[in-house]
Design a protein around this motif. Structure first.
Motif, short mmCIF file in Angstrom:
data_model
loop_
_atom_site.label_atom_id
_atom_site.label_comp_id
_atom_site.label_asym_id
_atom_site.label_seq_id
_atom_site.Cartn_x
_atom_site.Cartn_y
_atom_site.Cartn_z
N LEU A 40 0.81 -1.21 0.00
CA LEU A 40 0.00 0.00 0.00
C LEU A 40 0.85 1.26 0.00
CD1 LEU A 40 -2.84 -1.10 2.38
CD2 LEU A 40 -2.79 -1.11 -0.10
N ASP A 94 4.10 -7.65 12.76
CA ASP A 94 3.15 -7.01 11.85
C ASP A 94 2.39 -8.02 10.98
OD1 ASP A 94 5.53 -7.59 10.61
OD2 ASP A 94 5.58 -5.80 9.36
N ASN A 116 1.63 8.74 -0.70
CA ASN A 116 2.22 8.63 0.63
C ASN A 116 3.08 9.81 1.02
OD1 ASN A 116 3.29 6.07 2.59
ND2 ASN A 116 1.32 6.05 1.59
N VAL A 134 -3.05 4.96 1.17
CA VAL A 134 -3.81 4.03 0.34
C VAL A 134 -4.28 2.88 1.22
CG1 VAL A 134 -3.72 2.47 -1.63
CG2 VAL A 134 -2.50 4.65 -1.71
N ARG A 135 -5.58 2.70 1.33
CA ARG A 135 -6.08 1.61 2.17
C ARG A 135 -6.44 0.36 1.37
NH1 ARG A 135 -11.17 2.08 1.01
NH2 ARG A 135 -11.82 0.27 2.20
N HIS A 194 8.42 8.75 6.72
CA HIS A 194 9.05 7.43 6.69
C HIS A 194 10.54 7.58 6.94
CE1 HIS A 194 5.48 5.70 4.88
NE2 HIS A 194 5.53 6.58 3.90
N THR A 254 13.92 4.90 6.73
CA THR A 254 14.25 3.51 6.36
C THR A 254 15.73 3.21 6.54
OG1 THR A 254 12.48 3.60 4.72
CG2 THR A 254 14.06 1.83 4.48
N ALA A 290 14.30 -9.08 14.49
CA ALA A 290 13.08 -8.88 15.29
C ALA A 290 13.35 -9.21 16.76
CB ALA A 290 11.96 -9.76 14.74
N LYS A 305 13.16 -6.47 19.90
CA LYS A 305 11.83 -6.82 20.43
C LYS A 305 11.27 -5.74 21.37
CE LYS A 305 9.93 -11.20 22.16
NZ LYS A 305 10.41 -12.52 22.68
N GLU A 311 10.58 -2.43 19.76
CA GLU A 311 9.40 -2.46 18.90
C GLU A 311 8.11 -2.34 19.71
OE1 GLU A 311 9.24 -5.84 16.25
OE2 GLU A 311 7.50 -5.05 15.19
N LYS A 351 4.81 3.15 13.38
CA LYS A 351 4.84 1.72 13.08
C LYS A 351 6.20 1.31 12.56
CE LYS A 351 0.86 -0.64 11.51
NZ LYS A 351 0.09 -1.08 10.35
N LEU A 352 6.59 0.06 12.86
CA LEU A 352 7.83 -0.49 12.31
C LEU A 352 7.49 -1.62 11.34
CD1 LEU A 352 11.00 -0.65 12.48
CD2 LEU A 352 10.66 -2.45 14.16
N ALA A 353 8.08 -1.60 10.15
CA ALA A 353 7.84 -2.67 9.19
C ALA A 353 9.15 -3.34 8.81
CB ALA A 353 7.14 -2.13 7.95
N TYR A 354 9.09 -4.65 8.61
CA TYR A 354 10.23 -5.44 8.14
C TYR A 354 10.00 -5.74 6.68
CZ TYR A 354 11.04 -6.41 13.08
OH TYR A 354 11.27 -6.28 14.42
N LEU A 355 10.93 -5.33 5.82
CA LEU A 355 10.74 -5.55 4.39
C LEU A 355 11.93 -6.30 3.81
CD1 LEU A 355 9.61 -1.89 3.80
CD2 LEU A 355 8.09 -3.85 3.94
N ARG A 396 15.02 -4.37 4.87
CA ARG A 396 14.74 -2.96 5.14
C ARG A 396 13.91 -2.87 6.41
NH1 ARG A 396 14.97 -2.70 -0.17
NH2 ARG A 396 16.33 -1.08 -1.00
N ARG A 403 11.56 -0.11 8.31
CA ARG A 403 10.98 1.20 8.05
C ARG A 403 10.09 1.68 9.19
NH1 ARG A 403 7.50 0.33 3.99
NH2 ARG A 403 5.94 0.21 5.60
#
Lengths: 418, 418
Positions: free
Chosen positions: A16, A77, B33, B39-40, B181, B183, B195, B199, B202, B210-214, B221, B223
């Protein structure tokens, strides 16, 4: 035709915000299509419980098969498995085979196995587990009220493995209508010109057979798609219509099936028992990469000299310093010398040489951004072409690479007369 | 936070049968963004009137902004404009500027202008026309009941041009919350290990961050994304949190912003004033293509010798025939000689050499598919690594290319101590 309809739901915030391009959906749609399942909607949503539940409910109204990818990772997540358990009112169970798989993978990688990873083998107790040999998250197959919901990991190679090994074989057992696609690949004629040319053919197609125009990289694919309960009849019918189409657009056909340009190039070279090499300045190895992406390329492809700097053009391709000085790197003279140097150095039958200004910088009044020279040929003859492209850098590179590859077909047809 | 939510609807059968990969949605999502629009949902549907109308109705319930791409071509299967006119109860009008544009484009291309093409300038009379300089289908902007519906062509460069030139500037005039953002790009540490390491960090993050793992290509990444009405406060808050994160994963950081590996590589080479070249066997030009895709690569990148055949390895890279005979093309000895030959022939400071078996064929008991040797180094020192990959051909090539590029960072850090 009694169509079996499917929806694909991809889950993950990364889709997204646009950090990840969704290649999974295309793969899943292709595989479903081959066995006569029609994807009517594709959906991408975030790792949000309410959105996942809502989308599941919505899609089950019109689709009999729902394939979900993503959100099965070990981190916080990822919530797909939890939401599915809730949606299907499941308890939890440890799947022994999945557990063994997790332990095996960590042993092989020699990485510490932690609680978080073991959790991957815990699954809702009312699903059929699809074992994932390529990763730690198993696939899950739920059935409820005649709707099938399949959850797969988002990692492309894991998803692909599960689709091929488990999902497709299981789906094939359902009774499905026949879907047949036939595709033509054309070069050198625009979408609207072709549409004009085959106007009456198109309007006379029967209801259950559709024609689609798929332009890409300055090429055009024409695809006939037929659906029917009667596979044999459909096959004969679509073959006849396809042959009519072939007749109408003959001069621009590069391939009569759904293959890519590099695949078509490898095929024609194999057919003639010839080899090719590339001398790439502005395409920077893109042609080489496109050709070598295909297994078996080594039969016909020797290699490439990516001459990004002028010194490489001189030292490795033998372009004369005077040529570069008098005409510049982006010139007919330079690509011609690049091509000759390439064929002699790599000892190939054919060659493609590219030089251009891809942007955004580097343009001038005389040679604006998008100016491209391409030479193709063999030891005896050379064909050069100049183009003025008007895209961004990425697209200019792709377009130049495809123009270069397509020129080889033209050379073989027009110069060699084969 | 009062979020402005958006939906993206891509229209076209080619998306549903998987012939086309949807890169448009990712671009649109990224651009939205940046200006704080979330964007949902992303949706792909076919060229079917009922489905388009249904999706429009559904999305307007929860989204204030709906961006539609595709279905604006001149051929019979394109119906988006007609359906929008119906949805918004519009009459029709010829837009003079769009008409002039169509005529100009056909004049420039020197192609016959037919009725079908002139129709492209006909638009619903209650939309604002967004002029499309790159193609014949204009963009359209509708407003109704506080919802904005924007229709753009599906051709990527036309869509991108309209987004940047028209859509984003117009959307910016709305009152929007701040989205920030940050990153980090990491190499050499798995998702679940990272992670585990962070821990408690987070779980202690505030609600609006929010934290995202990409994960991608064996890299990871991380983010952080924050949303707030108060931009200044958010910026300070997220900077502090980002620095804490940097401290925790310092040893594996390749870049502290959202750039790609080739971009990071070009940056570190520019910083040290050094050049690089590649000698690619199994990656077949993929590294070259990834580096040269970036504008300004020519400052640091000389070129590549794609030595797909053994004769190119010998003739151009100076690999000894005896080395190939005794150890094979996929060996430490061969990649070492490839690297030395490359650095001397291309006269670069650093080099990357790859040789491996990418599959599906070509494997043996001793060297199964997925066996890869990579050498990186300079004139003085060489670092070699062997890998055993277990993906398909495409992924093996990508992974090898990225391992090669990442090795240069490791070499600079560990061998040169910089």
């Amino acid at each position: 035709v009694n169509e079996v309809k499917a929806s694909i739901i991809t889950i993950g915030d990364e889709l997204l915000i646009g950090q990840t391009i969704d290649t999974n959906s295309a793969f899943i749609a292709q595989e479903l299509n081959k066995i006569g399942i029609w994807v009517r909607r594709r959906l991408a949503i975030g790792d949000v419980e309410a959105d996942i539940l809502k989308s599941l409910k919505e899609e089950t109204i019109s689709s009999k098969i729902i394939i979900i990818t993503g959100g099965l990772g070990p981190t916080g997540d990822d919530i797909t498995k939890q939401v599915l358990a809730k949606y299907f009112n499941s308890g939890w169970t440890i799947n022994e085979e999945a557990l063994k798989n997790v332990v095996d993978i960590f042993n092989k990688l020699n990485r510490p196995l932690i609680e978080r990873n073991l959790k991957q083998a815990e699954v809702p107790d009312n699903c059929t587990v699809l074992q994932n040999k390529r990763g730690t998250a198993p696939g899950m197959w739920f059935e409820k009220d005649e709707v099938i919901v399949i959850s797969l990991p988002g990692v492309p190679n894991e998803m692909k493995g599960l689709m091929i090994d488990s999902v497709i074989p299981r789906l094939k057992k359902l009774r499905l209508p026949y879907v047949i696609h036939r595709t033509l690949l054309l070069a050198g004629k625009g979408e609207s010109e072709v549409a004009e040319l085959i106007k009456s053919y198109e309007t006379s197609l029967p209801e259950h057979i559709k024609l689609a125009y798929l332009p890409a990289y300055g090429l055009l694919r024409l695809r006939l798609t037929g659906k029917s309960e009667n596979g044999e009849f459909l096959e004969r019918e679509i073959n006849t219509l396809f042959q009519q189409l072939v007749q109408m657009v003959q001069p621009w056909i590069i391939a009569e099936d759904d293959i890519t340009v590099p695949m078509a190039l490898i095929r024609i070279l194999n057919k003639h028992g010839k080899t090719i090499g590339t001398a790439e300045s502005c395409t920077g190895g893109f042609i080489a990469q496109q050709i070598t992406a295909i297994a078996g390329a080594s039969n016909v492809y020797n290699g490439s000299i990516v001459s990004y700097s002028n010194s490489v053009k001189e030292d490795l391709l033998g372009v004369k310093e005077e040529t570069l000085r008098s005409f510049g790197a982006v010139s007919e003279e330079t690509v011609t010398e690049m091509l000759l140097g390439l064929i002699s150095k790599l000892n190939t039958d054919y060659g493609i040489a590219t030089s251009g200004i891809m942007g955004p910088g580097g343009g001038s009044d005389q040679k604006p951004v998008g100016t491209v020279w391409i030479a193709v040929g063999n030891r005896e003859s050379i064909m050069t072409n100049k183009y003025q492209l008007r895209f961004n850098r990425e697209r200019n590179i792709e377009q130049t690479a495809y123009l270069g590859m397509v020129s080889v077909f033209k050379f073989i047809k027009e110069v060699e007369g084969q």
